[in-house]
Write a protein that holds these residues in place. Structure first.
Motif, PDB file in Angstrom:
ATOM      1  N   GLU A 248      31.277  48.893  80.929  1.00 18.89           N
ATOM      2  CA  GLU A 248      30.471  47.669  80.980  1.00 18.89           C
ATOM      3  C   GLU A 248      30.735  46.972  82.319  1.00 18.89           C
ATOM      4  O   GLU A 248      31.881  46.801  82.730  1.00 18.89           O
ATOM      5  CB  GLU A 248      30.863  46.738  79.839  1.00 18.89           C
ATOM      6  N   VAL A 249      29.689  46.545  83.027  1.00 20.44           N
ATOM      7  CA  VAL A 249      29.842  45.895  84.337  1.00 20.44           C
ATOM      8  C   VAL A 249      30.348  44.470  84.122  1.00 20.44           C
ATOM      9  O   VAL A 249      29.742  43.724  83.351  1.00 20.44           O
ATOM     10  CB  VAL A 249      28.480  45.854  85.095  1.00 20.44           C
ATOM     11  N   PRO A 250      31.487  44.103  84.731  1.00 18.71           N
ATOM     12  CA  PRO A 250      31.983  42.736  84.509  1.00 18.71           C
ATOM     13  C   PRO A 250      31.030  41.716  85.135  1.00 18.71           C
ATOM     14  O   PRO A 250      30.356  42.031  86.112  1.00 18.71           O
ATOM     15  CB  PRO A 250      33.330  42.727  85.244  1.00 18.71           C
ATOM     16  N   PRO A 251      30.970  40.499  84.571  1.00 21.16           N
ATOM     17  CA  PRO A 251      30.075  39.505  85.161  1.00 21.16           C
ATOM     18  C   PRO A 251      30.539  39.202  86.586  1.00 21.16           C
ATOM     19  O   PRO A 251      31.738  39.230  86.850  1.00 21.16           O
ATOM     20  CB  PRO A 251      30.251  38.283  84.251  1.00 21.16           C
ATOM     21  N   PRO A 252      29.616  38.933  87.504  1.00 19.62           N
ATOM     22  CA  PRO A 252      30.038  38.685  88.885  1.00 19.62           C
ATOM     23  C   PRO A 252      30.905  37.426  88.970  1.00 19.62           C
ATOM     24  O   PRO A 252      30.698  36.482  88.219  1.00 19.62           O
ATOM     25  CB  PRO A 252      28.719  38.489  89.635  1.00 19.62           C
ATOM     26  N   LYS A 253      31.917  37.478  89.856  1.00 16.67           N
ATOM     27  CA  LYS A 253      32.819  36.323  90.029  1.00 16.67           C
ATOM     28  C   LYS A 253      32.034  35.175  90.645  1.00 16.67           C
ATOM     29  O   LYS A 253      31.296  35.346  91.596  1.00 16.67           O
ATOM     30  CB  LYS A 253      33.957  36.764  90.963  1.00 16.67           C
TER      31      LYS A 253
ATOM     32  N   LYS B  16      33.011  33.593  99.586  1.00 16.43           N
ATOM     33  CA  LYS B  16      31.765  33.231  98.891  1.00 16.43           C
ATOM     34  C   LYS B  16      32.002  32.948  97.415  1.00 16.43           C
ATOM     35  O   LYS B  16      31.320  32.124  96.818  1.00 16.43           O
ATOM     36  CB  LYS B  16      30.720  34.338  99.048  1.00 16.43           C
ATOM     37  N   THR B  17      32.977  33.619  96.822  1.00 13.72           N
ATOM     38  CA  THR B  17      33.199  33.449  95.380  1.00 13.72           C
ATOM     39  C   THR B  17      34.583  32.891  95.069  1.00 13.72           C
ATOM     40  O   THR B  17      34.975  32.816  93.907  1.00 13.72           O
ATOM     41  CB  THR B  17      33.015  34.804  94.666  1.00 13.72           C
ATOM     42  N   ALA B  18      35.329  32.531  96.107  1.00  5.41           N
ATOM     43  CA  ALA B  18      36.702  32.043  95.876  1.00  5.41           C
ATOM     44  C   ALA B  18      36.687  30.698  95.159  1.00  5.41           C
ATOM     45  O   ALA B  18      35.811  29.860  95.403  1.00  5.41           O
ATOM     46  CB  ALA B  18      37.421  31.912  97.219  1.00  5.41           C
ATOM     47  N   ASP B  19      37.660  30.486  94.284  1.00  4.73           N
ATOM     48  CA  ASP B  19      37.804  29.176  93.642  1.00  4.73           C
ATOM     49  C   ASP B  19      38.172  28.149  94.712  1.00  4.73           C
ATOM     50  O   ASP B  19      38.723  28.497  95.750  1.00  4.73           O
ATOM     51  CB  ASP B  19      38.895  29.235  92.571  1.00  4.73           C
ATOM     52  N   TYR B  20      37.840  26.899  94.428  1.00  3.30           N
ATOM     53  CA  TYR B  20      38.065  25.872  95.450  1.00  3.30           C
ATOM     54  C   TYR B  20      38.688  24.625  94.841  1.00  3.30           C
ATOM     55  O   TYR B  20      38.452  24.283  93.685  1.00  3.30           O
ATOM     56  CB  TYR B  20      36.737  25.512  96.142  1.00  3.30           C
ATOM     57  N   LEU B  21      39.499  23.980  95.653  1.00  5.02           N
ATOM     58  CA  LEU B  21      40.067  22.678  95.277  1.00  5.02           C
ATOM     59  C   LEU B  21      39.239  21.619  95.994  1.00  5.02           C
ATOM     60  O   LEU B  21      39.059  21.676  97.211  1.00  5.02           O
ATOM     61  CB  LEU B  21      41.518  22.592  95.748  1.00  5.02           C
ATOM     62  N   LYS B  22      38.710  20.683  95.221  1.00  2.00           N
ATOM     63  CA  LYS B  22      37.974  19.576  95.831  1.00  2.00           C
ATOM     64  C   LYS B  22      38.961  18.422  95.966  1.00  2.00           C
ATOM     65  O   LYS B  22      39.505  17.957  94.964  1.00  2.00           O
ATOM     66  CB  LYS B  22      36.803  19.203  94.910  1.00  2.00           C
ATOM     67  N   VAL B  23      39.216  18.017  97.194  1.00  2.00           N
ATOM     68  CA  VAL B  23      40.217  16.973  97.413  1.00  2.00           C
ATOM     69  C   VAL B  23      39.535  15.613  97.326  1.00  2.00           C
ATOM     70  O   VAL B  23      38.596  15.343  98.063  1.00  2.00           O
ATOM     71  CB  VAL B  23      40.880  17.132  98.802  1.00  2.00           C
ATOM     72  N   SER B  24      39.990  14.782  96.398  1.00  4.96           N
ATOM     73  CA  SER B  24      39.390  13.449  96.376  1.00  4.96           C
ATOM     74  C   SER B  24      40.188  12.572  97.333  1.00  4.96           C
ATOM     75  O   SER B  24      41.351  12.247  97.114  1.00  4.96           O
ATOM     76  CB  SER B  24      39.303  12.889  94.962  1.00  4.96           C
TER      77      SER B  24
END
Ligand code: HEC
Length: 460
Positions: A34-39, A65-73
């Motif tokens: 099964e193809v994993p869902p795209p990150k 392009k798909t890396a998780d990100y920290l939004k700095v307030s």
């Protein structure tokens, strides 16, 4: 009949076995193929450095392009501070959030990755113009509405945009607390009344990316702050103050020597530094600025340049001559340019070579002589390699008409996990996978900043 029945049942059995096999194999297929869902990029609460095997060492690396990100307030970190004597109009973030980019939220996001040797941090934030000067030398320059400093003679003016990261090297502590509880408040803002950029005890690592002093060479400035002071790492720093003396009123020691400033960037790329902002190939600044000033303002020719170019070179019947782009001309090119303006013959031609040279000193000071010269850094000062979307040759600046409006900074920091230098943080993943840090943004400033004093970098 029996025989026929038996044949049929054999056939059924065979079909059944095939059916079961088919069913089983299709299950197996579902399970294994099964193809994993795209990150997809997800917001995270800490800055997560993901382990990678292909170095994400360009902005276009697919990892980002798909890396998780920290939004700095971002909040106000240091506000309403002014620089010392002779440093003027350098506090564009004076009121913090409301001053930074005229109050537009910076929306700072951070992403990170690591491989066997390096940490990669991608930072992106909004700032609509590029401020690219730092402590530029001006002669009889403008007043700073926030300061009472006299402006006669040389002063250092203008500032650039910056982002700074602070990491704890060892037990940084201030009256505000220690680094693990209060982040860079433990190291940079000792006791909260007067700005002191170092902890009371312990040691902090500071990476300061600046448009004027480090970006053109492809690095961040690397500092260490300890109980004594805030100073550059060992080795040759990426910048040197371009000053003829000890104060911020001493005037420039150097100017651009007129040769093309071709450099090799640490990632192997090449660039040509724009002499309007940057001096790498340098020659001593010559000529008497006082004599140039008096010739420019003489009441009759020779001299009397105000007659057509205005009191401060802002332009009058003839073009303005106080723009930064005047720095793109070498001294010889400036002089031969003036030799060739027919309208100027009465005012210019009778002057001696020394007078002409003195006038060029004055013209340079009308445009502003860059306050720093650049170096190829060495040793521990060369640890924090940094790419940006501001190329050293293609600048848009509030002092020049903008042809290519910039809205967003992108920088990519590449640093060894372990430098083994005593003035650096070491990311020893066998010892710890979490590191506290602070991050600060500056718009046309260096002393006031907004950002977050404490965030966490998590290696996964
Ligand atoms: C009578 C008017 C007049 C006076 C006085 C005058 N200029 Fe000019 N200058 C011009 C004109 C016209 C140009 C050509 C640019 C333009 O069209 O405005 C020019 C161009 C220049 C340039 C640009 C040259 C280039 O290479 O593009 C400089 C620098 C300059 N002047 C400096 C001076 C200085 C220094 C003095 C005083 C010694 C002076 N000018 C006096 C009219 C004048």
């Amino acid at each position: 009949m029996f025989y026929v029945m038996k044949r049929i049942s054999q056939k059924l059995q065979a079909l059944l076995v095939i059916g079961i096999l088919f069913f089983a194999s299709s299950c197996e297929q579902d399970y294994f193929y099964e193809v994993p869902p795209p990150k997809v990029a997800q917001q995270s609460t800490t800055l997560i450095a993901t382990h990678v095997t292909t170095a994400p060492n360009t902005f276009s690396s697919s990892f980002w392009k798909t890396a998780d990100y920290l939004k700095v307030s971002a909040t106000n970190m240091n506000v309403q501070q002014l620089f010392g004597d002779g440093l003027l109009n350098m506090t564009g973030t004076y009121s913090g959030i409301t001053s930074f980019n005229n109050g537009t939220a910076p929306d700072l996001t951070l992403k990170a990755a690591y491989d066997s040797s390096n940490l990669y941090i991608l930072a992106e934030w909004t700032d609509d113009d590029v401020d690219a000067s730092h402590s530029t030398w001006l002669w009889n320059g403008p007043v700073d509405p926030r300061k009472a400093d006299p402006t006669a003679g040389w002063t250092s003016q203008r500032n650039c945009d910056k982002i700074a990261f602070a990491f704890d090297i060892a037990n940084s502590t201030s009256p505000a607390g220690n680094f693990s509880n209060v982040g860079c408040a433990a190291s940079c803002h000792n006791n909260g009344t007067k700005y002191t950029m170092h902890p009371q005890s312990g040691k902090t690592d500071i990476w300061n990316w600046t448009v004027a002093r480090s970006n053109p060479m492809g690095y961040s400035e690397d500092y260490v702050a300890d109980a004594d002071s805030f100073y550059t790492d060992a080795g040759t720093p990426v910048f040197s103050r371009n000053s003829a003396g000890a104060t911020d009123r001493s005037g420039p020691a150097y100017e651009w020597d007129g040769t093309s400033q071709n450099i090799t960037l640490p990632n192997g790329g090449s660039a040509i530094l724009d002499p309007a902002y940057y001096i790498k190939n340098k020659t001593p600044f010559t000529g008497s600025i006082e004599r140039g000033d008096s010739l420019y303002h003489s009441v009759a020719p020779p001299g009397d340049c105000t007659y057509c170019h205005g009191e401060k070179g802002e332009g009058g019947s003839a073009a303005g001559i106080n723009y930064l782009s005047q720095n793109k001309k070498s001294r010889a090119a400036l002089i031969s340019g003036m030799d060739n303006v027919p309208d100027m013959v009465t005012y210019w031609a009778p002057l001696s070579a020394a007078d002409k040279n003195d006038l060029v000193a004055y013209l340079r000071a009308l445009s502003g002589v860059p306050g720093y010269t650049l170096n190829t850094p060495t040793g521990s000062s060369a640890d924090v390699v940094t790419l940006s979307n501001i190329t050293p040759i293609n600048l848009v600046n509030s002092y020049l008409p903008s042809t290519n409006k910039h809205t967003k900074y992108q920088i990519l920091i590449i640093r060894k996990l372990k430098t083994n230098n005593s003035d650096d943080i070491q990311f020893d993943l066998s010892a710890s996978k979490q590191y506290k840090f602070g991050v600060a943004l500056m718009d046309n400033d260096g002393v006031n900043h907004i950002g977050s004093a404490i965030e966490t970098l998590t290696f996964k």
